[in-house]
Design a protein around this motif. Sequence first.
Motif, PDB file in Angstrom:
ATOM      1  N   ALA B 149      52.435  33.724  51.213  1.00  0.00           N
ATOM      2  CA  ALA B 149      53.513  34.549  50.664  1.00  0.00           C
ATOM      3  C   ALA B 149      53.665  34.244  49.192  1.00  0.00           C
ATOM      4  O   ALA B 149      54.721  33.837  48.724  1.00  0.00           O
ATOM      5  CB  ALA B 149      54.809  34.284  51.433  1.00  0.00           C
ATOM      6  N   VAL B 150      52.570  34.431  48.472  1.00  0.00           N
ATOM      7  CA  VAL B 150      52.500  34.113  47.040  1.00  0.00           C
ATOM      8  C   VAL B 150      52.101  35.372  46.266  1.00  0.00           C
ATOM      9  O   VAL B 150      51.658  36.348  46.868  1.00  0.00           O
ATOM     10  CB  VAL B 150      51.456  32.993  46.790  1.00  0.00           C
ATOM     11  N   PRO B 151      52.245  35.363  44.942  1.00  0.00           N
ATOM     12  CA  PRO B 151      51.803  36.525  44.163  1.00  0.00           C
ATOM     13  C   PRO B 151      50.318  36.799  44.366  1.00  0.00           C
ATOM     14  O   PRO B 151      49.538  35.863  44.593  1.00  0.00           O
ATOM     15  CB  PRO B 151      52.094  36.117  42.714  1.00  0.00           C
ATOM     16  N   ALA B 152      49.946  38.066  44.275  1.00  0.00           N
ATOM     17  CA  ALA B 152      48.563  38.487  44.525  1.00  0.00           C
ATOM     18  C   ALA B 152      47.560  37.692  43.699  1.00  0.00           C
ATOM     19  O   ALA B 152      46.492  37.325  44.195  1.00  0.00           O
ATOM     20  CB  ALA B 152      48.411  39.982  44.243  1.00  0.00           C
ATOM     21  N   ALA B 174      50.254  38.738  50.654  1.00  0.00           N
ATOM     22  CA  ALA B 174      49.981  39.095  49.263  1.00  0.00           C
ATOM     23  C   ALA B 174      49.168  40.386  49.201  1.00  0.00           C
ATOM     24  O   ALA B 174      48.277  40.588  50.019  1.00  0.00           O
ATOM     25  CB  ALA B 174      49.207  37.969  48.584  1.00  0.00           C
ATOM     26  N   PRO B 175      49.474  41.254  48.261  1.00  0.00           N
ATOM     27  CA  PRO B 175      48.696  42.503  48.144  1.00  0.00           C
ATOM     28  C   PRO B 175      47.345  42.233  47.499  1.00  0.00           C
ATOM     29  O   PRO B 175      47.092  42.629  46.365  1.00  0.00           O
ATOM     30  CB  PRO B 175      49.583  43.403  47.290  1.00  0.00           C
ATOM     31  N   ALA B 185      40.037  33.573  60.046  1.00  0.00           N
ATOM     32  CA  ALA B 185      40.635  34.807  60.572  1.00  0.00           C
ATOM     33  C   ALA B 185      41.757  35.218  59.629  1.00  0.00           C
ATOM     34  O   ALA B 185      42.658  34.430  59.357  1.00  0.00           O
ATOM     35  CB  ALA B 185      41.177  34.563  61.971  1.00  0.00           C
ATOM     36  N   VAL B 186      41.671  36.435  59.123  1.00  0.00           N
ATOM     37  CA  VAL B 186      42.680  36.922  58.189  1.00  0.00           C
ATOM     38  C   VAL B 186      43.416  38.110  58.800  1.00  0.00           C
ATOM     39  O   VAL B 186      42.792  39.034  59.310  1.00  0.00           O
ATOM     40  CB  VAL B 186      42.048  37.359  56.848  1.00  0.00           C
ATOM     41  N   GLU B 187      44.726  38.037  58.791  1.00  0.00           N
ATOM     42  CA  GLU B 187      45.537  39.163  59.245  1.00  0.00           C
ATOM     43  C   GLU B 187      46.456  39.547  58.096  1.00  0.00           C
ATOM     44  O   GLU B 187      47.261  38.730  57.637  1.00  0.00           O
ATOM     45  CB  GLU B 187      46.334  38.758  60.497  1.00  0.00           C
ATOM     46  N   ASN B 188      46.304  40.759  57.609  1.00  0.00           N
ATOM     47  CA  ASN B 188      47.081  41.194  56.457  1.00  0.00           C
ATOM     48  C   ASN B 188      48.371  41.879  56.857  1.00  0.00           C
ATOM     49  O   ASN B 188      48.397  42.647  57.826  1.00  0.00           O
ATOM     50  CB  ASN B 188      46.257  42.180  55.622  1.00  0.00           C
ATOM     51  N   VAL B 189      49.436  41.605  56.117  1.00  0.00           N
ATOM     52  CA  VAL B 189      50.684  42.368  56.236  1.00  0.00           C
ATOM     53  C   VAL B 189      50.962  42.904  54.848  1.00  0.00           C
ATOM     54  O   VAL B 189      51.505  42.199  53.996  1.00  0.00           O
ATOM     55  CB  VAL B 189      51.853  41.488  56.709  1.00  0.00           C
ATOM     56  N   HIS B 190      50.532  44.117  54.612  1.00  0.00           N
ATOM     57  CA  HIS B 190      50.682  44.707  53.293  1.00  0.00           C
ATOM     58  C   HIS B 190      51.917  45.590  53.266  1.00  0.00           C
ATOM     59  O   HIS B 190      51.852  46.784  53.528  1.00  0.00           O
ATOM     60  CB  HIS B 190      49.423  45.459  52.906  1.00  0.00           C
ATOM     61  N   LEU B 191      53.048  44.962  52.936  1.00  0.00           N
ATOM     62  CA  LEU B 191      54.324  45.682  52.984  1.00  0.00           C
ATOM     63  C   LEU B 191      54.358  46.837  51.992  1.00  0.00           C
ATOM     64  O   LEU B 191      54.814  47.931  52.339  1.00  0.00           O
ATOM     65  CB  LEU B 191      55.473  44.710  52.733  1.00  0.00           C
ATOM     66  N   ASP B 192      53.858  46.614  50.775  1.00  0.00           N
ATOM     67  CA  ASP B 192      53.859  47.688  49.784  1.00  0.00           C
ATOM     68  C   ASP B 192      53.082  48.887  50.314  1.00  0.00           C
ATOM     69  O   ASP B 192      53.530  50.023  50.206  1.00  0.00           O
ATOM     70  CB  ASP B 192      53.205  47.213  48.483  1.00  0.00           C
ATOM     71  N   GLU B 193      51.944  48.621  50.898  1.00  0.00           N
ATOM     72  CA  GLU B 193      51.113  49.715  51.396  1.00  0.00           C
ATOM     73  C   GLU B 193      51.797  50.458  52.527  1.00  0.00           C
ATOM     74  O   GLU B 193      51.739  51.685  52.611  1.00  0.00           O
ATOM     75  CB  GLU B 193      49.747  49.180  51.859  1.00  0.00           C
TER      76      GLU B 193
END
Lengths: 213, 213
Positions: B149-152, B174-175, B185-193
């Motif tokens: 949960a850090v800046p891109a 992070a976007p 294993a990466v799971e993205n949560v792209h809130l902006d998108e």
Amino acid sequence: MILSDAVVKRMPAYYRHLRELEKEGVRQISSRELGRRMDLTPSQIRQDIHSFGGCGRQGCGYPVTSLREHIGRVLGLGGRRRMTIVGAGNIGRAMARSASFAQNGFETVSIFDRDAAKIGRDVNGTPVQDVAELERLMQEEPAEIAVLAVPAANAQALAERLYACGVRGFWNFAPADLRLPEDAAVENVHLDESLEVLSFRLSQRARAAAEKE
Amino acid sequence: MILSDAVVKRMPAYYRHLRELEKEGVRQISSRELGRRMDLTPSQIRQDIHSFGGCGRQGCGYPVTSLREHIGRVLGLGGRRRMTIVGAGNIGRAMARSASFAQNGFETVSIFDRDAAKIGRDVNGTPVQDVAELERLMQEEPAEIAVLAVPAANAQALAERLYACGVRGFWNFAPADLRLPEDAAVENVHLDESLEVLSFRLSQRARAAAEKE
DNA sequence: TAGATTGTTAATCGATTAACAATC
DNA sequence: TAGATTGTTAATCGATTAACAATC
């Protein structure tokens, strides 16, 4: 212009990557190069851009800035969108405080909660109001989008009340499936489910590793 | 057992609906009835359940409890998973405070930030530590999952450091698209998108309404 | 046994990839 | 003009839906 769900979900990623390229000073980009950056095939890039009405120049590639602007228009960005946050818990407060949404034109106009202990408190300059007064206060301060950050059990009923207040966009963080009239747009953010998928992928790797031995 | 990405993403929804049915006291459910609740075709329900190794009884349907338990095992739930939160901003703090993850066995063992103003503060019982000391502190208190949960701009570098510390699950807020070795294993949560997709759907409705006139 | 419903194969549909002519 | 790269059609691939035999 009919856009498939798959393409719509990729549009924000195009938007983000083109913005980054702009910052880097890149003027034109080929589908090959963009594909390399976004992890998509050049073919898919061309199909996608074509499908949402963007265009490039044979031999040169796509113009970064005008393509980014075009996608922004298709996504409906650039204007202001009034947003109410329903539920002043962890998620609701985090969304209210997020600077990045505000930068994109999504402005928080009100925050509601039912908890007397939270009502009256200030979150990022907006006071938490009593959800019992939702209907009255929404008339004074209407909103286009509602951020639903309430317990699953209350989500459906609140969504219906918000719909009656004219809200048509629902950003739903509650682990519940909303049933709303067709002209409502619902976008779900199911954090629990996302974390469970991550858990699955970790287990899968562990199982694969165990098998190898 | 090979599970397609589409099926994996639906598994948590099955899990959630079956838990709800359990609470309602339902013992058995047919693919038809479950399909009605989940907005899927009975055919897809049967294909899905079969593909992740669940089974029912012809004529009776699926046993709710044992199917839920089975899916829980496939998802790797039931155990404890140690989680470190990197970035004590709005999102990071909200995740640290969330009770629902903890209930599912995801426990926050540490929180990191680079901001001196945040270091030392307490978030839900866990002190914010200096990310400069990540490597040392992660040895004392290892974690399987990192919540990014850090800046891109910092996401990739931090992900690499965390990977070097043995973290293999990345829950990325992070976007940015992370590039990590295959066994991560990466799971993205792209809130902006997600919000941009909602914006698109609202614009689309507005355009459709304007056309009708 | 008869009715219901699964398990599983076949058909359909949609999305992705490949190919290549058009053109900058 | 020649090289590069798009726009667009065709081929492939995968996911969803339909169908139906198996069986509880």
